[in-house]
Design an enzyme around this catalytic site. Structure first.
Site, PDB file in Angstrom:
ATOM      1  N   MET A   1       2.128  -5.671  -2.013  1.00 20.31           N
ATOM      2  CA  MET A   1       3.664  -5.930  -0.857  1.00 20.31           C
ATOM      3  C   MET A   1       3.365  -4.837  -0.152  1.00 20.31           C
ATOM      4  SD  MET A   1       6.427  -7.934  -3.903  1.00 20.31           S
ATOM      5  CE  MET A   1       5.946  -6.461  -4.231  1.00 20.31           C
TER       6      MET A   1
ATOM      7  N   ALA B   1       3.153  -0.437   0.596  1.00 21.15           N
ATOM      8  CA  ALA B   1       3.523   0.894   0.442  1.00 21.15           C
ATOM      9  C   ALA B   1       2.244   1.419  -0.426  1.00 21.15           C
ATOM     10  CB  ALA B   1       4.351   0.711  -0.911  1.00 21.15           C
TER      11      ALA B   1
ATOM     12  N   HIS C   1      -3.875   0.527  -4.847  1.00 23.95           N
ATOM     13  CA  HIS C   1      -4.355  -0.730  -3.966  1.00 23.95           C
ATOM     14  C   HIS C   1      -6.213  -0.533  -3.105  1.00 23.95           C
ATOM     15  CE1 HIS C   1       0.284  -0.833  -3.483  1.00 23.95           C
ATOM     16  NE2 HIS C   1       0.012  -1.838  -3.994  1.00 23.95           N
TER      17      HIS C   1
ATOM     18  N   GLN D   1       9.826 -13.831  -5.391  1.00 24.27           N
ATOM     19  CA  GLN D   1       9.575 -13.170  -6.902  1.00 24.27           C
ATOM     20  C   GLN D   1       9.951 -12.322  -7.160  1.00 24.27           C
ATOM     21  OE1 GLN D   1       5.023 -11.225  -5.487  1.00 24.27           O
ATOM     22  NE2 GLN D   1       6.193  -9.751  -6.138  1.00 24.27           N
TER      23      GLN D   1
ATOM     24  N   ASP E   1      -0.507  -4.738 -13.832  1.00 25.84           N
ATOM     25  CA  ASP E   1      -0.472  -5.588 -13.385  1.00 25.84           C
ATOM     26  C   ASP E   1      -1.012  -6.550 -14.312  1.00 25.84           C
ATOM     27  OD1 ASP E   1       1.792  -4.367 -11.758  1.00 25.84           O
ATOM     28  OD2 ASP E   1      -0.026  -4.906 -10.921  1.00 25.84           O
TER      29      ASP E   1
ATOM     30  N   GLN F   1       0.210 -10.608 -14.915  1.00 28.79           N
ATOM     31  CA  GLN F   1       0.041 -11.374 -13.473  1.00 28.79           C
ATOM     32  C   GLN F   1      -1.820 -11.555 -12.977  1.00 28.79           C
ATOM     33  OE1 GLN F   1       2.094 -10.243  -9.008  1.00 28.79           O
ATOM     34  NE2 GLN F   1       0.119  -8.565  -9.310  1.00 28.79           N
TER      35      GLN F   1
ATOM     36  N   ARG G   1       6.844   1.379  -6.576  1.00 25.20           N
ATOM     37  CA  ARG G   1       7.680   1.735  -7.100  1.00 25.20           C
ATOM     38  C   ARG G   1       8.172   3.151  -8.141  1.00 25.20           C
ATOM     39  NH1 ARG G   1       7.529  -3.812  -9.124  1.00 25.20           N
ATOM     40  NH2 ARG G   1       9.681  -4.981  -7.935  1.00 25.20           N
TER      41      ARG G   1
HETATM   42  P1  AMP Z   1       1.808  -4.699  -5.684  1.00 28.30           P
HETATM   43  O1  AMP Z   1       1.823  -4.906  -4.133  1.00 28.30           O
HETATM   44  O2  AMP Z   1       1.853  -3.403  -6.377  1.00 28.30           O
HETATM   45  O3  AMP Z   1       2.034  -5.935  -6.387  1.00 28.30           O
HETATM   46  O4  AMP Z   1      -0.136  -4.827  -6.093  1.00 28.30           O
HETATM   47  C1  AMP Z   1      -0.753  -5.504  -5.391  1.00 28.30           C
HETATM   48  C2  AMP Z   1      -2.194  -4.967  -5.854  1.00 28.30           C
HETATM   49  O5  AMP Z   1      -2.324  -4.353  -6.542  1.00 28.30           O
HETATM   50  C3  AMP Z   1      -2.207  -6.241  -7.948  1.00 28.30           C
HETATM   51  O6  AMP Z   1      -3.169  -6.503  -7.542  1.00 28.30           O
HETATM   52  C4  AMP Z   1      -1.951  -4.926  -8.855  1.00 28.30           C
HETATM   53  O7  AMP Z   1      -2.048  -5.262  -9.837  1.00 28.30           O
HETATM   54  C5  AMP Z   1      -2.648  -3.800  -8.056  1.00 28.30           C
HETATM   55  N1  AMP Z   1      -2.475  -3.167  -8.411  1.00 28.30           N
HETATM   56  C6  AMP Z   1      -0.417  -1.696  -8.174  1.00 28.30           C
HETATM   57  N2  AMP Z   1      -1.194  -1.283  -9.093  1.00 28.30           N
HETATM   58  C7  AMP Z   1      -2.177  -0.532  -9.234  1.00 28.30           C
HETATM   59  C8  AMP Z   1      -3.030   0.835  -9.728  1.00 28.30           C
HETATM   60  N3  AMP Z   1      -2.721   1.447 -10.068  1.00 28.30           N
HETATM   61  N4  AMP Z   1      -4.795   0.671  -9.962  1.00 28.30           N
HETATM   62  C9  AMP Z   1      -5.092  -1.050  -9.996  1.00 28.30           C
HETATM   63  N5  AMP Z   1      -4.497  -1.369  -9.375  1.00 28.30           N
HETATM   64  C10 AMP Z   1      -3.019  -1.739  -8.862  1.00 28.30           C
END
Ligand code: AMP
Length: 313
Positions: free
Chosen positions: A51, A53, A58, A82, A177, A180, A214
């Site tokens: 998403m 940011a 990521h 979501q 996550d 997820q 976040r």
């Molecule tokens: P988001 O954009 O935050 O919904 O996350 C997109 C992807 O990045 C998802 O597969 C998350 O699990 C992964 N993600 C987010 N934060 C982390 C982190 N600190 N370490 C590893 N993967 C992450």
């Protein structure tokens, strides 16, 4: 600094000097044409869905995709369906220019950053507006699923659609996550989607806080409290590693009490589950267990989890 093409089927390229070039894809035609081109050239494709940011978590997924596949593509889409009605869709951080720059520096090949209307052309803005849903049962009825009704249905409905648009061999998900990841893996398996769902380790700040878009909601005082979440999960996981699955119950209570004492405003849940998100029994091997928590701190909801097998005894 960046220019994006408004002409369907044409791509803007982003990059510095002679550095890596990032293709910015905005439309369904764009992304289909790009993946077809790569396929025709015989390249394997890895996809990271986000998403935006973007942070180091990521980008670690992009690194994993680049390592295992010849082409890496990241999707950047703040998925409205979501989010619950009282959640943070409107204030979710949007930093597209910085995201593109980070992706170019990381040598990501392309980013698919569609408008909301491109993905939801009938104007859907919440799960209730959606005609066809993808629902994974059982795995979505525990942990965050109990506290965010419809959240995972919104995730799987959108991720399934994205997987129809972005033809890829493998897709990479963060264990931060974990639920997820488990839900998407189950969806891919149940629907026989021809894609590998690959888990990747959580990336953390030096004080242990899991990186999260976040975290920007935290002020300095809250940011100082936040790493306690990981510290307490590790402490609890270590206790279970020593005492066995039979002490999972009292350990959850202890973790929750210590989190509240550390300054979190609310503990939504502390739970112990098997890696398949099943229940714990006294004879479950500890190596099969993970400890999960969700807490509230100021305007942020933070989640984290730790595998018992990963902590030192
Ligand atoms: P988001 O954009 O935050 O919904 O996350 C997109 C992807 O990045 C998802 O597969 C998350 O699990 C992964 N993600 C987010 N934060 C982390 C982190 N600190 N370490 C590893 N993967 C992450």
């Amino acid at each position: 600094m960046w220019s994006t093409s408004k002409t369907p089927g044409r791509h803007a390229r982003h990059g510095r000097g002679g550095g890596a070039l990032l293709r910015v894809l905005r439309t369904i035609d764009d992304v289909r044409q790009q993946t077809r081109e790569w396929r025709d050239a015989g390249s394997s494709i890895g996809c990271v869905m986000t998403m935006g940011a973007l942070h180091g978590g990521h980008l670690s997924l992009v690194d994993a995709a680049r390592k295992e596949c010849e082409k890496a593509i990241l999707t950047l889409f703040v998925n409205p369906i979501q989010f619950g009605p009282d959640e943070d869709f409107d204030r979710y951080p949007r930093t597209e220019e910085a995201d593109f720059r980070a992706l170019a520096e990381r040598s990501c090949d392309a980013v698919f950053a569609p408008s909301t209307r491109t993905i939801f052309p009938a104007g859907e803005r919440s799960l209730g507006d959606v005609r066809t849903r993808v629902v994974v049962r059982r795995l979505t009825e525990v942990l965050c699923g109990r506290h965010r009704p419809g959240h995972f249905d919104g995730v799987t409905t959108e991720v399934h659609l994205m997987l129809r648009l972005v033809d890829c061999d493998r897709t990479y998900w963060g264990e931060k996550d974990y639920q997820q990841y488990a839900v998407i893996r189950a969806m891919a398996e149940d629907l026989a989607l021809p894609v590998g769902v690959v888990p990747c380790p959580t990336v953390r700040d030096s004080d242990g806080l899991a990186l999260s878009s976040r975290n920007t909601y935290l002020d300095a005082a809250q940011r100082a409290i936040a790493p306690t979440l990981y510290a307490e999960l590790r402490r609890g996981a270590r206790r279970i590693a020593e005492g066995g699955a039979a002490i999972a119950g009292p350990t959850k209570t202890d973790i929750a009490a210590r989190l509240l004492a550390s300054g979190f405003d609310r503990v939504e849940y502390v739970e112990v589950h098997t890696r398949e998100l099943g229940p714990v029994r006294a004879d479950t091997p500890v190596a099969d267990l993970r400890v999960f928590a969700a807490v509230r701190l100021g305007g942020a909801r933070l989640i984290d989890n730790v595998a018992v097998a990963e902590v030192d005894r």
